[in-house]
Scaffold this motif. Structure first.
Motif, short mmCIF file in Angstrom:
data_model
loop_
_atom_site.label_atom_id
_atom_site.label_comp_id
_atom_site.label_asym_id
_atom_site.label_seq_id
_atom_site.Cartn_x
_atom_site.Cartn_y
_atom_site.Cartn_z
N VAL A 68 7.40 -24.01 -28.02
CA VAL A 68 8.24 -24.74 -27.06
C VAL A 68 8.12 -24.07 -25.69
O VAL A 68 9.09 -23.82 -25.00
N THR B 97 10.30 -20.76 -26.23
CA THR B 97 9.97 -20.55 -27.64
C THR B 97 10.78 -19.42 -28.26
O THR B 97 11.27 -19.55 -29.39
N ALA C 2 14.21 -20.63 -28.94
CA ALA C 2 14.16 -21.68 -29.95
C ALA C 2 13.95 -21.06 -31.34
O ALA C 2 14.55 -21.51 -32.33
N GLN D 145 20.41 -27.07 -27.75
CA GLN D 145 19.16 -27.41 -27.07
C GLN D 145 19.30 -28.73 -26.34
O GLN D 145 20.20 -29.53 -26.64
N HIS E 291 16.35 -31.65 -24.33
CA HIS E 291 14.99 -31.97 -23.90
C HIS E 291 15.02 -33.36 -23.27
O HIS E 291 14.90 -34.37 -23.95
N SER F 104 12.40 -28.13 -21.29
CA SER F 104 13.11 -27.87 -22.54
C SER F 104 14.07 -26.71 -22.34
O SER F 104 13.74 -25.72 -21.69
#
Length: 378
Positions: free
Chosen positions: A78, A82, A85, A233, A235, A368
């Motif tokens: 990601v 990342t 995440a 999260q 996006h 993101s």
């Protein structure tokens, strides 16, 4: 429920002769020792991607290399978010009882393992393949567009951006692992060469070699403990050409979801770690997350509010702008520093109160977003 029981971080900068697996192993070994665990205790592995070793099965390649035989393993990709995440996914899996001790690890020799042009070409692929990439922009160029729009909308100046570079360098000076530790001033930032107007060299994070790791467990292995209290999260877009309003990226939504799960208000936060790939990234995110009003983040930095002894200490290791950026491990360094602060192990960097921390990572061109809330427990 899950706890960050161990952390590991290499110095960032130049690691001649060390590749992805070497840097990951260095960080992972430190994290295991920090948690008081052995390789046999680890039953799950989450691994960040590496641009210098783009293997399709990097998690199991690392597990074999490091001597692990996990019940659960896979890679996550990601972008710059990342690391967070992976930490969020580890929290979810541990909380669900699927894994007891999850090793989260990333590392890359991005400075010595690939040419400058090669690195820029790889990173530029986050752009739209039809409407952006053929025009030749790099990642700094995309963020230069955001910076120009931010200056237009909120009346800030290039000197305002420079305040964040100076603050991160001031914090990095007290960390022996930081890539850049020499003091800088606003004038130094302004005098550095232009990379993508209005961003200058010192407005941009450096490219680094390095590795970072953490262990997320079902129960504490030492006291005080750091509990993951809530994550979220968002996006909302991928490409900058699809971003209609720079004030409406996914950061606020990710933060709201994490805070709702944690049951806290933004005013409850005592320590913050926020992704800072560019100075404008930090300005935009601090305001979107609610730590400053629109156009006010730089003034708060200038007034010392985000300093180590300020109202809300921020990125006390020096952030991406000065500690360095080795890809997925870059944002994980924010997590490592937060856990050290929360357990009273910040050394000369130790803040007065890190009992409740908020961490945020971003990827792509503000594309993101991952937010985490951590609390210290005894």
């Amino acid at each position: 429920m899950s706890f960050i029981t161990g952390v590991g971080l290499t110095p960032f900068g130049r690691h001649e002769g060390r590749g992805t697996l070497d840097l990951m192993s260095m960080a992972a070994e430190t994290a295991l020792a920090d948690a008081g665990l052995t390789r046999r205790d680890i039953d799950g592995v989450l691994c960040g991607y590496s641009t210098t070793m783009p293997h399709l099965m990097l998690a199991t390649v690392f597990a074999e290399h490091f001597g692990l035989q996990p019940h659960y393993a896979h890679g996550v990709q990601v972008g710059g978010a990342t690391g967070l995440a992976m930490a969020m996914l580890a929290h979810e899996l541990v909380s669900a009882g699927r894994v007891r001790h999850m090793l989260v690890v990333a590392g890359e020799n991005r400075l010595t393992g690939v040419s400058r042009d090669g690195a820029m070409q790889t990173l530029a692929q986050v752009g739209h393949p039809v409407y952006e990439v053929p025009l030749g922009p790099t990642i700094p160029a995309y963020y230069g567009l955001l910076a120009s729009r931010y200056m237009h909308d909120f009346g800030v100046t290039e000197q305002d951006f420079a305040e964040f570079a100076v603050l991160m360098r001031r914090h990095a000076m007290d960390h022996p692992g930081a890539q850049y530790r020499e003091p800088i001033t606003v004038a130094d930032v302004m005098a550095s060469r232009v990379i993508a107007t209005p961003l200058k060299l010192l407005d941009c994070c450096p490219v680094s070699d390095g590795g970072a790791a953490l262990v997320i467990s079902a129960a504490p292995t030492a006291a005080p403990a750091v509990r993951v209290r809530g994550c979220g999260q968002a996006h909302q877009h991928q490409h900058v050409s699809a971003l209609a309003d720079i004030a409406q990226v996914g950061a606020a939504a990710a933060s709201a979801r994490a805070r709702e799960r944690a049951g806290i208000a933004i005013s409850d936060v005592r320590y913050a770690a926020v992704y800072d790939s560019f100075t404008v990234t930090l300005a935009l995110l601090l305001e979107a997350l609610g730590f400053a009003g629109r156009g006010e983040a730089a003034a708060r930095a200038r007034n010392g509010e985000f300093s180590r002894d300020g109202r809300l200490p921020l990125n006390t290791h020096g952030g991406l702008l000065s500690y360095g950026h080795c890809g997925c491990g870059g944002a994980m360094a924010h997590l490592v520093e937060t856990q050290l602060q929360m357990t009273g192990r910040g050394g000369e960097r130790q803040v007065r109160d890190a009992s409740l921390a908020f961490i945020h990572g971003d990827a792509g061109v503000m594309s993101s977003h991952v937010s985490m809330v951590l609390e210290r427990t005894r």
